[in-house]
Design an enzyme around this catalytic site. Structure first.
Site, mmCIF file in Angstrom:
data_model
loop_
_atom_site.group_PDB
_atom_site.id
_atom_site.type_symbol
_atom_site.label_atom_id
_atom_site.label_comp_id
_atom_site.label_asym_id
_atom_site.label_seq_id
_atom_site.Cartn_x
_atom_site.Cartn_y
_atom_site.Cartn_z
ATOM 1 C CE1 TYR A 22 -3.784 -2.396 0.343
ATOM 2 C CE2 TYR A 22 -2.378 -3.439 1.977
ATOM 3 C CZ TYR A 22 -3.475 -3.481 1.148
ATOM 4 O OH TYR A 22 -4.256 -4.590 1.125
ATOM 5 C CE1 TYR A 150 -7.308 -6.633 3.237
ATOM 6 C CE2 TYR A 150 -6.424 -8.400 4.599
ATOM 7 C CZ TYR A 150 -6.332 -7.588 3.492
ATOM 8 O OH TYR A 150 -5.284 -7.739 2.613
ATOM 9 C CG ASP A 251 -10.265 -14.906 6.715
ATOM 10 O OD1 ASP A 251 -9.244 -15.404 7.220
ATOM 11 O OD2 ASP A 251 -10.232 -13.979 5.874
ATOM 12 C CE LYS A 280 -2.151 -11.451 8.124
ATOM 13 N NZ LYS A 280 -3.488 -11.176 7.566
HETATM 14 C C1 LIG Z 1 -4.016 -11.129 6.222
HETATM 15 C C2 LIG Z 1 -5.372 -11.659 6.023
HETATM 16 C C3 LIG Z 1 -5.771 -12.213 4.790
HETATM 17 C C4 LIG Z 1 -4.868 -12.224 3.580
HETATM 18 O O1 LIG Z 1 -3.710 -12.971 3.763
HETATM 19 P P1 LIG Z 1 -2.425 -12.715 2.826
HETATM 20 O O2 LIG Z 1 -1.455 -13.759 3.259
HETATM 21 O O3 LIG Z 1 -1.982 -11.317 3.090
HETATM 22 O O4 LIG Z 1 -2.881 -12.895 1.418
HETATM 23 C C5 LIG Z 1 -7.047 -12.737 4.701
HETATM 24 N N1 LIG Z 1 -7.903 -12.703 5.750
HETATM 25 C C6 LIG Z 1 -7.551 -12.191 6.942
HETATM 26 C C7 LIG Z 1 -8.523 -12.211 8.066
HETATM 27 C C8 LIG Z 1 -6.289 -11.626 7.120
HETATM 28 O O5 LIG Z 1 -5.952 -11.089 8.299
#
Ligand SMILES: *Cc1c(COP(=O)(O)O)cnc(C)c1O
Length: 430
Positions: A22, A150, A251, A280
């Site tokens: 970004y 997100y 997620d 992550k």
């Molecule tokens: C960081 C994140 C993503 C995306 O993961 P990347 O490895 O950056 O593509 C998707 N969902 C959530 C909740 C996140 O925190």
């Protein structure tokens, strides 16, 4: 001191040629060259050491340069760094799938490995669409979600990010138009207001015949606002999904592996999703890696009609699987609940002072996540060097100054981190 690794010339080249997350190539923020990292400490090019409050965006849960994680990668490196996953399989992937199936909610039984969180979300969405198609629910093609979410930067993931305050407004008109319920309102620790479900119930009722899945970050909305919402909300959404034949996608890319005080945040609500994304912290922050899990039901329905239409080149990379196995073992063999509870207490005490400042709107802590929400957005050009000056690495966005340190952070380091944040925010008010 030895000669700095990164020269002024290198920094100039970086500014002229390298995109960072970004960023504009014209109005650049100052970049801080880092040369090494160990434990909770980042060492900058000029020798300064910073206590890391970010865990490199939720991922480095055991700290940097961990001997056990290093050894896992080195051992695997001697066997094979990579091999294609089409037609071949290997022990690191099998071990990791076993672990993930064992530690995630019971109905989740099948694992798809991919390279990043965003791709894990794409795969989850694809699973949901293929499932509904195979079921004969051919109209169920859209997704329902909540505002302030997100889910990543690829196109389907962007389509379920917050449509107004999110980072992807620019792509309106290009993205698939999804359905958005209001963001959850009742806070995690506070009174549950069942009335807030009215709008989302209405959306289910009106649109269920076109909704394939509901996607949500359980309990913590991360990059869309660092909001902690009531477990009851998630439990009710799960019921609505069942009622209307809508799959639930959790997620847990940010929340997974203990960050909120539960191994997975779904557990706060006793909810088992149909599809679960992790990323992550999966590899302890060592490599870009992610996984999408689904239930036997989802995998069977998709498979009876054909194949799951996805297969990345670097699927189930053996180095990533090996370090993920080591990271999960390392987490589970310690008293991680005790550790997270201590960090939660440290953050609560350390950030409490900020609540008294007029420029602060809210201070909240959940597990190993601490958030100070300001009344005005911060000026990144101004604040980033101020944090470095305090000897801490904190990277705010918008009105949010937040930390989610590596779990190995000591009491002293945590105190330093919180004091640094309080100092910077105090200075911002002057
Ligand atoms: C960081 C994140 C993503 C995306 O993961 P990347 O490895 O950056 O593509 C998707 N969902 C959530 C909740 C996140 O925190």
């Amino acid at each position: 001191m030895t000669k700095p690794q990164v020269s002024e010339d290198d920094l100039g080249f970086d500014a002229a040629h390298i995109w960072h997350p970004y960023t504009s190539m014209q109005n650049r923020y100052q970049m801080f060259p880092v040369v090494s990292a160990s434990g909770v400490q980042l060492t900058l090019n000029d020798g300064r050491q910073l206590v890391d409050g970010m865990a490199s965006w939720w991922s480095v849960i055991h700290g940097y340069n961990h001997p056990i994680l290093n050894a896992a990668i080195q051992q695997q490196l001697g066997l094979m760094a990579h091999v294609m996953f089409g037609g071949l399989t290997h022990k690191p992937a099998i071990d990791l799938a076993r672990k993930l199936v064992a530690i995630t909610p019971e109905p989740l039984q099948q694992v798809f490995f991919s390279d990043s969180g965003s791709v894990a979300v794409e795969v989850a969405i694809k699973m949901a669409l293929q499932y509904q198609q195979a079921k004969g629910n051919t109209q169920k093609k859209r997704l329902l979600t909540v505002k302030r979410g997100y889910h990543g930067d690829t196109f389907s993931a962007m389509s379920v990010c917050d449509p107004e305050q999110g980072m992807h407004m620019l792509f309106q008109g290009v993205l698939t138009e999804q359905l958005f319920a209001p963001a959850p309102q009742s806070p995690f620790s506070g009174a549950w207001q069942p009335d807030e479900l009215a709008a989302v119930k209405q959306l289910f009722k009106q649109h269920h015949s076109e909704i394939a899945a509901f996607i949500i970050e359980p309990i913590v909305q991360g990059a869309g606002g660092m909001r902690f919402y009531a477990a009851e909300y998630l439990a009710e959404i799960s019921k609505l999904c069942n009622q209307y034949q809508v799959l639930l996608i959790a997620d847990e890319i940010a929340t997974g592996f203990g960050r909120t005080g539960k191994l997975f945040a779904c557990e706060h609500a006793g909810v088992a999703p149909d599809i679960l994304c992790v990323g992550k912290a999966l590899t302890g922050g060592y490599m870009s890696f992610a996984a999408t899990l689904c239930t036997e039901e989802v995998s069977q329905v998709i498979s009876k009609e054909g194949v799951l239409m996805h297969g990345p080149t670097f699927m189930a990379n053996p180095l990533a699987c090996s370090v993920a196995n080591a990271s999960i073992d390392l987490l589970l063999e310690q008293d991680w609940q005790g550790t997270i509870a201590q960090i939660e207490q440290g953050l609560t005490q350390g950030l409490a002072y900020c609540s008294s400042l007029p420029q602060v709107a809210d201070v909240r802590v959940l597990g190993a996540i601490g958030v100070v929400e300001l009344k005005q957005p911060v000026d990144m050009h101004q604040v980033q060097p101020m944090f470095v000056e305090q000897g801490i690495w904190v990277r705010p966005f918008g009105k949010l100054v937040y930390v989610m340190p590596p779990y190995i952070i000591s009491k002293e380091q945590l105190t330093l981190l919180c004091q640094g944040i309080c100092n910077v925010i105090t200075q911002l008010g002057e």
